[in-house]
Design a protein around this motif. Structure first.
Motif, PDB file in Angstrom:
ATOM      1  N   GLY A  96     -11.051  90.109  -2.466  1.00  0.00           N
ATOM      2  CA  GLY A  96     -10.483  91.070  -3.409  1.00  0.00           C
ATOM      3  C   GLY A  96      -9.028  90.762  -3.695  1.00  0.00           C
ATOM      4  O   GLY A  96      -8.649  89.616  -3.953  1.00  0.00           O
ATOM      5  N   PRO A  97      -8.168  91.771  -3.649  1.00  0.00           N
ATOM      6  CA  PRO A  97      -6.745  91.547  -3.928  1.00  0.00           C
ATOM      7  C   PRO A  97      -6.044  90.843  -2.773  1.00  0.00           C
ATOM      8  O   PRO A  97      -6.486  90.902  -1.618  1.00  0.00           O
ATOM      9  CB  PRO A  97      -6.199  92.966  -4.114  1.00  0.00           C
ATOM     10  CG  PRO A  97      -7.107  93.819  -3.300  1.00  0.00           C
ATOM     11  CD  PRO A  97      -8.461  93.193  -3.402  1.00  0.00           C
ATOM     12  N   ALA A 151      -3.339  79.340  -7.985  1.00  0.00           N
ATOM     13  CA  ALA A 151      -4.539  78.516  -8.167  1.00  0.00           C
ATOM     14  C   ALA A 151      -5.366  78.472  -6.884  1.00  0.00           C
ATOM     15  O   ALA A 151      -6.603  78.551  -6.922  1.00  0.00           O
ATOM     16  CB  ALA A 151      -4.139  77.100  -8.590  1.00  0.00           C
ATOM     17  N   ALA A 152      -4.680  78.366  -5.741  1.00  0.00           N
ATOM     18  CA  ALA A 152      -5.396  78.364  -4.461  1.00  0.00           C
ATOM     19  C   ALA A 152      -6.090  79.698  -4.226  1.00  0.00           C
ATOM     20  O   ALA A 152      -7.208  79.748  -3.712  1.00  0.00           O
ATOM     21  CB  ALA A 152      -4.424  78.055  -3.324  1.00  0.00           C
ATOM     22  N   ALA A 153      -5.419  80.795  -4.591  1.00  0.00           N
ATOM     23  CA  ALA A 153      -6.027  82.115  -4.424  1.00  0.00           C
ATOM     24  C   ALA A 153      -7.280  82.254  -5.273  1.00  0.00           C
ATOM     25  O   ALA A 153      -8.300  82.787  -4.813  1.00  0.00           O
ATOM     26  CB  ALA A 153      -5.015  83.204  -4.785  1.00  0.00           C
ATOM     27  N   VAL A 154      -7.222  81.778  -6.489  1.00  0.00           N
ATOM     28  CA  VAL A 154      -8.395  81.838  -7.375  1.00  0.00           C
ATOM     29  C   VAL A 154      -9.551  81.062  -6.764  1.00  0.00           C
ATOM     30  O   VAL A 154     -10.707  81.508  -6.783  1.00  0.00           O
ATOM     31  CB  VAL A 154      -8.034  81.307  -8.773  1.00  0.00           C
ATOM     32  CG1 VAL A 154      -9.289  81.140  -9.622  1.00  0.00           C
ATOM     33  CG2 VAL A 154      -7.059  82.257  -9.459  1.00  0.00           C
ATOM     34  N   ARG A 155      -9.258  79.887  -6.211  1.00  0.00           N
ATOM     35  CA  ARG A 155     -10.323  79.091  -5.581  1.00  0.00           C
ATOM     36  C   ARG A 155     -10.941  79.832  -4.403  1.00  0.00           C
ATOM     37  O   ARG A 155     -12.118  79.638  -4.092  1.00  0.00           O
ATOM     38  CB  ARG A 155      -9.771  77.739  -5.112  1.00  0.00           C
ATOM     39  CG  ARG A 155      -9.415  76.780  -6.254  1.00  0.00           C
ATOM     40  CD  ARG A 155      -9.204  75.375  -5.733  1.00  0.00           C
ATOM     41  NE  ARG A 155      -8.098  75.277  -4.805  1.00  0.00           N
ATOM     42  CZ  ARG A 155      -6.828  75.048  -5.161  1.00  0.00           C
ATOM     43  NH1 ARG A 155      -6.510  74.902  -6.444  1.00  0.00           N
ATOM     44  NH2 ARG A 155      -5.874  74.956  -4.263  1.00  0.00           N
ATOM     45  N   GLU A 156     -10.154  80.691  -3.752  1.00  0.00           N
ATOM     46  CA  GLU A 156     -10.648  81.464  -2.603  1.00  0.00           C
ATOM     47  C   GLU A 156     -11.336  82.752  -3.034  1.00  0.00           C
ATOM     48  O   GLU A 156     -11.768  83.535  -2.200  1.00  0.00           O
ATOM     49  CB  GLU A 156      -9.477  81.793  -1.667  1.00  0.00           C
ATOM     50  CG  GLU A 156      -8.871  80.599  -0.963  1.00  0.00           C
ATOM     51  CD  GLU A 156      -9.623  80.237   0.297  1.00  0.00           C
ATOM     52  OE1 GLU A 156     -10.089  81.134   1.005  1.00  0.00           O
ATOM     53  OE2 GLU A 156      -9.753  79.037   0.574  1.00  0.00           O
ATOM     54  N   GLY A 157     -11.385  83.001  -4.339  1.00  0.00           N
ATOM     55  CA  GLY A 157     -11.991  84.228  -4.831  1.00  0.00           C
ATOM     56  C   GLY A 157     -11.076  85.435  -4.764  1.00  0.00           C
ATOM     57  O   GLY A 157     -11.538  86.577  -4.832  1.00  0.00           O
ATOM     58  N   LEU A 158      -9.783  85.209  -4.652  1.00  0.00           N
ATOM     59  CA  LEU A 158      -8.807  86.287  -4.512  1.00  0.00           C
ATOM     60  C   LEU A 158      -8.070  86.529  -5.832  1.00  0.00           C
ATOM     61  O   LEU A 158      -7.980  85.644  -6.675  1.00  0.00           O
ATOM     62  CB  LEU A 158      -7.785  85.932  -3.431  1.00  0.00           C
ATOM     63  CG  LEU A 158      -8.334  85.750  -2.010  1.00  0.00           C
ATOM     64  CD1 LEU A 158      -7.303  85.058  -1.140  1.00  0.00           C
ATOM     65  CD2 LEU A 158      -8.711  87.097  -1.416  1.00  0.00           C
ATOM     66  N   THR A 159      -7.515  87.724  -5.959  1.00  0.00           N
ATOM     67  CA  THR A 159      -6.680  88.069  -7.104  1.00  0.00           C
ATOM     68  C   THR A 159      -5.308  88.484  -6.595  1.00  0.00           C
ATOM     69  O   THR A 159      -5.193  89.428  -5.808  1.00  0.00           O
ATOM     70  CB  THR A 159      -7.292  89.239  -7.897  1.00  0.00           C
ATOM     71  OG1 THR A 159      -8.593  88.883  -8.345  1.00  0.00           O
ATOM     72  CG2 THR A 159      -6.426  89.583  -9.095  1.00  0.00           C
ATOM     73  N   LEU A 160      -4.265  87.773  -7.015  1.00  0.00           N
ATOM     74  CA  LEU A 160      -2.917  88.131  -6.592  1.00  0.00           C
ATOM     75  C   LEU A 160      -2.489  89.416  -7.289  1.00  0.00           C
ATOM     76  O   LEU A 160      -2.425  89.488  -8.514  1.00  0.00           O
ATOM     77  CB  LEU A 160      -1.934  86.998  -6.913  1.00  0.00           C
ATOM     78  CG  LEU A 160      -2.144  85.698  -6.139  1.00  0.00           C
ATOM     79  CD1 LEU A 160      -1.065  84.680  -6.504  1.00  0.00           C
ATOM     80  CD2 LEU A 160      -2.136  85.944  -4.635  1.00  0.00           C
ATOM     81  N   ALA A 161      -2.190  90.424  -6.492  1.00  0.00           N
ATOM     82  CA  ALA A 161      -1.893  91.750  -7.026  1.00  0.00           C
ATOM     83  C   ALA A 161      -0.401  92.034  -7.117  1.00  0.00           C
ATOM     84  O   ALA A 161      -0.001  93.086  -7.610  1.00  0.00           O
ATOM     85  CB  ALA A 161      -2.557  92.816  -6.155  1.00  0.00           C
ATOM     86  N   GLY A 162       0.430  91.141  -6.652  1.00  0.00           N
ATOM     87  CA  GLY A 162       1.869  91.344  -6.689  1.00  0.00           C
ATOM     88  C   GLY A 162       2.533  90.305  -5.819  1.00  0.00           C
ATOM     89  O   GLY A 162       1.870  89.594  -5.046  1.00  0.00           O
ATOM     90  N   ALA A 163       3.847  90.184  -5.946  1.00  0.00           N
ATOM     91  CA  ALA A 163       4.598  89.187  -5.177  1.00  0.00           C
ATOM     92  C   ALA A 163       5.878  89.811  -4.650  1.00  0.00           C
ATOM     93  O   ALA A 163       6.470  90.692  -5.288  1.00  0.00           O
ATOM     94  CB  ALA A 163       4.918  87.977  -6.051  1.00  0.00           C
TER      95      ALA A 163
END
Length: 420
Positions: A96-97, A151-163
């Motif tokens: 998820g996020p 890009a790495a997060a997308v490959r892991e199926g994740l969505t970056l929700a903030g930084a």
């Protein structure tokens, strides 16, 4: 007039009812998700209902929403003996996020991706001396790391929700870096400089796309959540080229009146001592900062990254090298003098050595502890614990990423209502 008023009253009543219903749903979502996040072992739906006082029907509906929103997953529990079929358990979702933690320091840039459960799913550290680099160029390099992290997060199926970006300096509430002396930054508007670069996170209501924070504060938060059973009040000291401290009181970060607390590196330990980059004299970091320790150990000019320098010093100390042992003892003594003043003022019982100090804690701890014993008024009745940080040099970036996912756990309705 009466008819109009009557219609308005009915509409207002309906609106108020809808608001109350929406607020109740937000509250229930947060209560259930926090319970799942804190539980050990993972709870079932029935267990959550029993612990929270919510009805089973309410819990079931809330859990279904959390599963649909990729915040929670349901799984079979570990096999057990005994009669009856065990209930399925609820876990924080791993697809998820996620939060993005960024750090810019004197000699490195870092990017870490942390999922909802607190696990690091990606990290990259770029070594470079950033002192001769302009803030705009340094931040442009950081954006490249952030893009690769996304890009790495997308490959892991994740969505970056903030930084969250960690900076070694004074940061105000708007993200303006007032002063970062070891980087040579003054009045740097980080959000404005980053506005020219494409976003790397998804828009989530209630979660700012980027937060800029002092690195020592984030390191302290990282330590707080890395050890959930640890002390709720402590001083976390991050030792790099500069020295910063994060103060945690009763489980909350103490920021000070303007958010600038923790500049322990600029506490004078020798009032007429060595000149410091901040303009003062005798500051702690001129005696216990990375460059000072390397110089005292005979490694002046080695130009080593923080983690390499710490490993080099640890190897030499482990081999019994006299200059290195003397350098670490002197640094620990200076550090102990400064820390003792903080402990006396705030009545803390734990000091955490983080950043580049973590791998050197074996040699720094004895002189720090000796100074605390001799200088802290209450030490005879309540000795101060000195220990290494759980996360070491990664504390600030991991703490920053973790602050993003904790905001989601605190207010999951924002994530669930995001544009898709």
């Amino acid at each position: 007039m009466t008819v109009v008023w009557h219609c308005q009253a009915v509409n207002s009543s309906r609106t108020a009812g809808a608001v109350r219903q929406g607020s109740l749903r937000e509250l229930n979502l947060a209560v259930v998700l926090r319970r799942i996040a804190a539980a050990d072992p993972p709870p079932s739906r029935a267990r959550i209902a029993a612990d929270t006082g919510l009805t089973r029907a309410t819990v079931s509906a809330v859990v279904d929403d959390l599963i649909t929103g990729r915040l929670v997953t349901e799984a079979d529990p570990a096999p057990r003996t005994g009669a009856g079929r065990p209930a399925r358990v609820l876990l924080l979702a791993r697809d998820g996020p996620a939060g993005l933690g960024l750090e810019i320091n004197v000699d490195y840039l870092a990017a870490y991706v942390v999922d909802l459960a607190g696990d690091v799913r990606h990290h990259e550290v770029h070594r470079a001396d950033l002192r001769p680099v302009s803030p705009a160029d340094a931040l442009a390099r950081l954006v490249e790391l952030a893009g690769r992290a996304r890009a790495a997060a997308v490959r892991e199926g994740l969505t970056l929700a903030g930084a969250t970006l960690a900076v070694p300096g004074l940061v105000d509430a708007r993200g303006l870096v007032r002063l970062a002396p070891n980087l040579g930054w003054r009045e740097v508007d980080v959000p404005a400089l980053l506005a020219a670069h494409p976003a790397v996170t998804e828009p989530v209501p209630g979660i700012p796309p980027l937060v800029v924070e002092n690195e020592a504060n984030l390191a302290a938060l990282g330590e707080l959540h890395a050890r959930p059973d640890g002390p709720r009040s402590f001083l976390h000291v991050s030792g790099e080229v500069g020295i910063g401290a994060g103060i945690v009181l009763d489980g909350a970060l103490f920021r000070g009146a303007r958010g600038w607390s923790g500049e322990i590196g600029h506490i004078p330990v020798e009032p007429r001592g060595r000149p410091c980059r901040c303009g003062g004299r005798g500051c702690l970091e001129t005696y216990a900062g990375q460059e000072a320790v390397l110089a005292a150990a005979g490694l002046a000019g080695a130009d080593l990254p923080a983690d390499t320098a710490a490993r080099r010093l640890a190897d030499l100390a482990d081999a019994g090298d006299p200059p290195t042992l003397a350098a670490l003892h002197a640094a620990g003594t200076a550090l102990g003098v400064a820390v003792a003043g903080v402990v006396n003022l705030l009545d803390l019982d734990t000091v955490v050595l983080g950043g580049g100090y973590a791998p050197l804690a074996r040699w720094l701890r004895p002189p720090v502890a000796a100074e605390l014993t001799g200088r802290v008024l209450t030490a005879a009745w309540s000795p101060v614990t000195v220990r290494a940080a759980a996360l070491g040099a990664a504390s600030a970036a991991v703490g920053g990423a973790g602050s993003v996912v904790r905001r989601i756990i605190t207010r999951p309705s924002g994530w669930l209502s995001r544009p898709t």
